[in-house]
Design a protein around this motif. Structure first.
Motif, PDB file in Angstrom:
ATOM      1  N   ALA A  12       0.976  -1.249   0.032  1.00  0.00           N
ATOM      2  CA  ALA A  12       0.182   0.013  -0.125  1.00  0.00           C
ATOM      3  C   ALA A  12       0.915   1.279  -0.214  1.00  0.00           C
ATOM      4  O   ALA A  12       0.608   2.371  -0.705  1.00  0.00           O
ATOM      5  N   GLN A  13       1.939   1.102   0.664  1.00  0.00           N
ATOM      6  CA  GLN A  13       2.803   2.654   0.718  1.00  0.00           C
ATOM      7  C   GLN A  13       3.588   2.522  -0.591  1.00  0.00           C
ATOM      8  O   GLN A  13       3.801   3.666  -0.986  1.00  0.00           O
ATOM      9  N   ALA A  14       3.976   1.436  -1.064  1.00  0.00           N
ATOM     10  CA  ALA A  14       4.671   1.455  -2.391  1.00  0.00           C
ATOM     11  C   ALA A  14       3.808   2.124  -3.619  1.00  0.00           C
ATOM     12  O   ALA A  14       4.122   3.171  -4.184  1.00  0.00           O
ATOM     13  N   GLU A  15       2.365   1.728  -3.478  1.00  0.00           N
ATOM     14  CA  GLU A  15       1.504   1.866  -4.504  1.00  0.00           C
ATOM     15  C   GLU A  15       1.248   3.489  -4.454  1.00  0.00           C
ATOM     16  O   GLU A  15       1.230   4.139  -5.288  1.00  0.00           O
ATOM     17  N   TYR A  16       1.033   4.032  -3.139  1.00  0.00           N
ATOM     18  CA  TYR A  16       0.679   5.359  -2.713  1.00  0.00           C
ATOM     19  C   TYR A  16       1.724   6.184  -3.203  1.00  0.00           C
ATOM     20  O   TYR A  16       1.521   7.280  -3.924  1.00  0.00           O
ATOM     21  N   LEU A  17       2.816   5.907  -2.887  1.00  0.00           N
ATOM     22  CA  LEU A  17       4.072   6.907  -3.314  1.00  0.00           C
ATOM     23  C   LEU A  17       4.375   6.634  -4.761  1.00  0.00           C
ATOM     24  O   LEU A  17       4.624   7.825  -5.125  1.00  0.00           O
ATOM     25  N   MET A  18       4.066   5.593  -5.583  1.00  0.00           N
ATOM     26  CA  MET A  18       4.216   5.595  -6.980  1.00  0.00           C
ATOM     27  C   MET A  18       3.195   6.491  -7.545  1.00  0.00           C
ATOM     28  O   MET A  18       3.157   7.104  -8.637  1.00  0.00           O
ATOM     29  N   GLY A  19       2.162   6.597  -6.863  1.00  0.00           N
ATOM     30  CA  GLY A  19       1.015   7.324  -7.378  1.00  0.00           C
ATOM     31  C   GLY A  19       1.519   8.814  -7.233  1.00  0.00           C
ATOM     32  O   GLY A  19       0.690   9.771  -7.841  1.00  0.00           O
ATOM     33  N   LEU A  20       2.057   9.281  -6.446  1.00  0.00           N
ATOM     34  CA  LEU A  20       2.654  10.620  -6.238  1.00  0.00           C
ATOM     35  C   LEU A  20       3.968  10.807  -7.149  1.00  0.00           C
ATOM     36  O   LEU A  20       4.417  11.845  -7.322  1.00  0.00           O
ATOM     37  N   ASP A  21       4.270   9.848  -8.330  1.00  0.00           N
ATOM     38  CA  ASP A  21       5.256   9.766  -9.176  1.00  0.00           C
ATOM     39  C   ASP A  21       6.852   9.892  -8.279  1.00  0.00           C
ATOM     40  O   ASP A  21       7.589  10.638  -8.909  1.00  0.00           O
ATOM     41  N   CYS A  22       6.872   9.058  -7.194  1.00  0.00           N
ATOM     42  CA  CYS A  22       7.842   9.119  -6.524  1.00  0.00           C
ATOM     43  C   CYS A  22       8.877   8.188  -7.575  1.00  0.00           C
ATOM     44  O   CYS A  22       8.644   6.880  -7.640  1.00  0.00           O
TER      45      CYS A  22
END
Length: 723
Positions: A673-683
């Protein structure tokens, strides 16, 4: 010839011509001089030349006083006024002096010459003086003359102005010093107009009425003596002495003595002022000796005196010390400036003073370290808690709100009756224990805290041995590129393995920084990582090695050269190296650190800002710093629980970093969930146990493969959230 009645012949007056006046004057047996009112000799006769031994030319045009002995040279001008009152004054006895210096007694007769006296040189105001040598007379007045000469010499040699006044109030005599001190014109003094002389004197005084009052009082009591001070309008000061003049026990007049004490008065005023200034400076120095100049609190010396007295006093079993310092105070100085830091210290001192009783001692020991001495307190723990709470209230300094934070140690006198230094040491140990426990709190000293201190000391000693014996190893943690789906960066992490036990970095890194060993450890980690990862880096020029750098390392002036020398010696391209620094390094010495990092960036080395968001920095300040990558601290990543939260602070960090041209790496990624959220922010990059922990170089390839596999599974929607 004619015949008289007796038939004898006689000479008639007309038979002989009458001698001229000049011939008569020349033939006279007495010396004759004509003297002008200013004392200049206008004419002399032959007898004068014989009597004094001077030629006529040597006398004419010169002052008459050259012919008079000392003690008889003054008072000449008064003779003119005497002649105007009395046409036939009595002779005057005086002593004259010849050219060879010998003196003789003479009798002077004098008369005023009218303007038509027939002597052209005489002028309108001149006097004829005849001098008869009376030295052959019996010297009955020899003792008197000697006394008069001594008196005259004494009066003229003294620095005091002398005025003699008769019993009737008439001026009987003055010396030259009196005339000079008061500036009285000689013609005014010779006029015998005592009222005019008095007016001249009074015009010079600040308080003429007081002068007259004193004179009147003395003449009403002829036998009285007095001493007072006269102040002049021009700033001068005279001392005035007066005593009666007596002859045969009868008061015949009064002698006044005037002494100019202006210089002495000014000197005394200067001495008085200097003494006052010295007393004021002494008081200031005394205050400075025992008072902290910034906060106004007691200083270390005064605190030590109070503590020593308390331990010897009746409250020897109720003495408590509260030692504290401010947490992260240096960053306040570095970010807002020393003025803001001073203002915070002043406010902290004010709050401490408000938390204790009036008689309790609050002292600043130096820097941001304070101490409170409680004597006879019933509840020191309550005071310590009140102090901690008081500093939680925000402080506004130059428009910026700051929240002070402190660590406080409490130590009390106990049954073992420790001395002052030991009590202070125990408070210090408790304070550092409070700081290690999370700051912004107080802890009471416990004996086991000393054990922790011993352990810390042993830790630093063991670390020295670890560096020398090669116990510092390097582990590597992969960083996955969310854009490429592959591991292109590996972070090198220092580990200390002692007797088979791994000491975590949060334990030994602070010890290494305190002792300065971090410089050697950092250099060792850099060289070892470059050497061990050189083959992996050589396979792809896009691969990077990230190495943590301490602020202590950056303070060394040759750090940039050292890094470039290390990469060159290992054969690693500097463009494949990333140095990770924390925000705090920029607040130790901004100019020097930035200069070092700019030099490395110019050589191709990348710079990442690690643990962003945990210090005093701000996103707005990023544009001033020489960094390429922003690493979001794991505490922010931990905010993501389900992946559905609204976390504006994270999106703000990533958006603004991108706006500044920085790439973003998220640390502490542990769940999908953390990885998906951060990739959603274009991290751009992710790092954490979801992909891999830190591994030895021998297991790095497996760790990289596992990380790539986990990321691929994550993209496919299936991932195991195991650590």
């Amino acid at each position: 010839m004619v015949a008289d009645v007796h038939g004898e012949s006689r000479v008639t007056a007309s038979a002989y011509p009458a001698p001229s006046p000049e011939a008569i004057l020349e033939a006279g047996p007495d010396a004759l001089l004509v003297v002008a009112e200013d004392g200049t000799i206008l004419m002399v006769n032959a007898a004068a030349e014989r009597m004094f031994g001077y030629s006529r030319d040597e006398l004419l045009g010169h002052d008459h006083r050259v012919l008079l002995a000392k003690g008889f040279r003054s008072g000449f001008h008064r003779l003119f006024f005497v002649l105007r009152e009395d046409a036939w004054p009595p002779p005057v006895e005086a002593y004259a002096v010849r050219r060879d210096g010998s003196e003789f007694q003479g009798e002077l007769t004098y008369s005023l010459l009218p303007q038509d006296a027939g002597t052209p040189a005489a002028g309108p105001a001149s006097m004829a003086v005849t001098i008869r040598d009376t030295s052959r007379r019996v010297q009955t007045d020899a003792g008197l003359r000697e006394a008069m000469s001594l008196l005259s010499a004494t009066l003229e040699s003294t620095a005091d102005g002398i005025l003699v006044v008769s019993a009737e109030g008439q001026i009987a005599g003055v010396n030259n010093q009196f005339v000079s001190m008061w500036g009285i014109p000689r013609n005014l003094l010779a006029s015998q107009n005592d009222e005019a002389v008095m007016g001249y004197v009074l015009d010079q005084l600040k308080d003429p009425a007081k002068f007259v009052e004193k004179v009147t009082a003395l003449y009403s009591d002829p036998a009285a003596e007095s001493h007072d001070v006269l102040d002049f309008r021009d700033g001068r000061t005279f001392e005035r002495y007066s005593r009666p003049q007596t002859v045969a026990n009868q008061v015949v007049g009064r002698v006044w003595s005037f002494r100019d004490v202006t210089a002495a008065r000014l000197a005394q005023e200067q001495i008085t002022k200097a003494m006052a200034d010295l007393a004021e400076q002494s008081a200031q120095l005394k205050a400075l000796a025992f008072q902290d100049p910034l906060t106004g609190l007691s200083n270390r010396q005064l605190f030590n005196d109070h503590l020593a007295a308390a331990l010897l006093g009746p409250y020897g079993t109720a003495v408590d010390l509260l030692l504290l310092d401010l947490d992260d105070f240096k960053e306040v100085n570095d970010i807002l400036g020393h003025h803001a830091g001073d203002q915070m210290l002043i406010e902290v001192g004010r709050r401490l003073r408000g938390c204790v009783r009036p008689n309790d001692v609050v002292a600043r020991l130096g820097g941001d370290e304070f101490v409170v001495l409680l004597v006879g307190s019933l509840d020191p723990d309550e005071v310590a808690g009140r102090i901690v709470e008081s500093l939680k209230v925000p402080v506004w300094i130059d428009g910026t709100m700051l929240r002070p934070s402190l660590s406080l140690g409490l130590a009390s006198i106990s049954d073992d009756a420790v001395g002052a230094s030991e009590l202070l040491r125990r408070a210090d140990v408790a304070m550092y224990a409070a700081k290690a426990a999370g700051k912004n709190r107080y802890l009471r000293f416990r004996p086991e805290m000393l054990q922790s201190l011993v352990q810390r000391t042993e830790l630093e000693t063991g670390l020295r041995l670890a560096v020398d014996s090669g116990q510092i190893t390097v582990l590597y943690q992969p960083i996955i590129s969310a854009t490429l789906g592959a591991v292109v960066t590996v972070e090198a992490l220092a580990r200390w393995v002692r007797d088979g036990e791994t000491i975590p970095p949060e334990r030994f890194i602070p010890a290494a920084e305190r002792s300065g060993l971090i410089v050697e450890i950092g250099t060792e980690v850099l060289l070892k990582a470059c050497t061990e990862l050189k083959p992996w880096l050589a396979e792809d020029s896009a691969r990077r090695l990230a190495v943590n750098v301490s602020g202590v390392q950056l303070q060394h002036g040759d750090f940039a050269e050292l890094v470039q020398a290390a990469t060159a010696s290992c054969g690693v391209d500097p463009r494949q190296l990333i140095l990770e620094v924390t925000e705090s390094v920029f607040f130790d010495d901004d100019g020097h650190v930035i200069q070092q990092l700019n030099a490395l960036r110019n050589a191709g080395v990348g710079v990442a800002l690690d643990d962003f968001g945990t210090g005093y920095s701000s996103l707005g300040r990023l544009q001033e710093l020489p960094v390429d990558t922003l690493k979001i601290d794991q505490s922010f990543t931990a905010m993501i629980q389900t992946g559905t939260e609204k976390l504006p602070i994270l999106s703000c960090m990533v958006t603004m970093a991108h706006g500044l041209g920085l790439t973003v790496t998220a640390e502490g990624v542990e769940t999908a969930a953390q990885a998906e959220y951060l990739m959603g922010l274009d991290c751009e990059s992710l790092q954490g146990f979801l992909f891999s922990g830190a591994e030895a170089q021998s297991a790095l390839n497996s760790a990289i493969a596992r990380s790539t596999e986990v990321f691929g599974t994550l993209r496919g929607g299936r991932v195991s959230e195991t650590r």
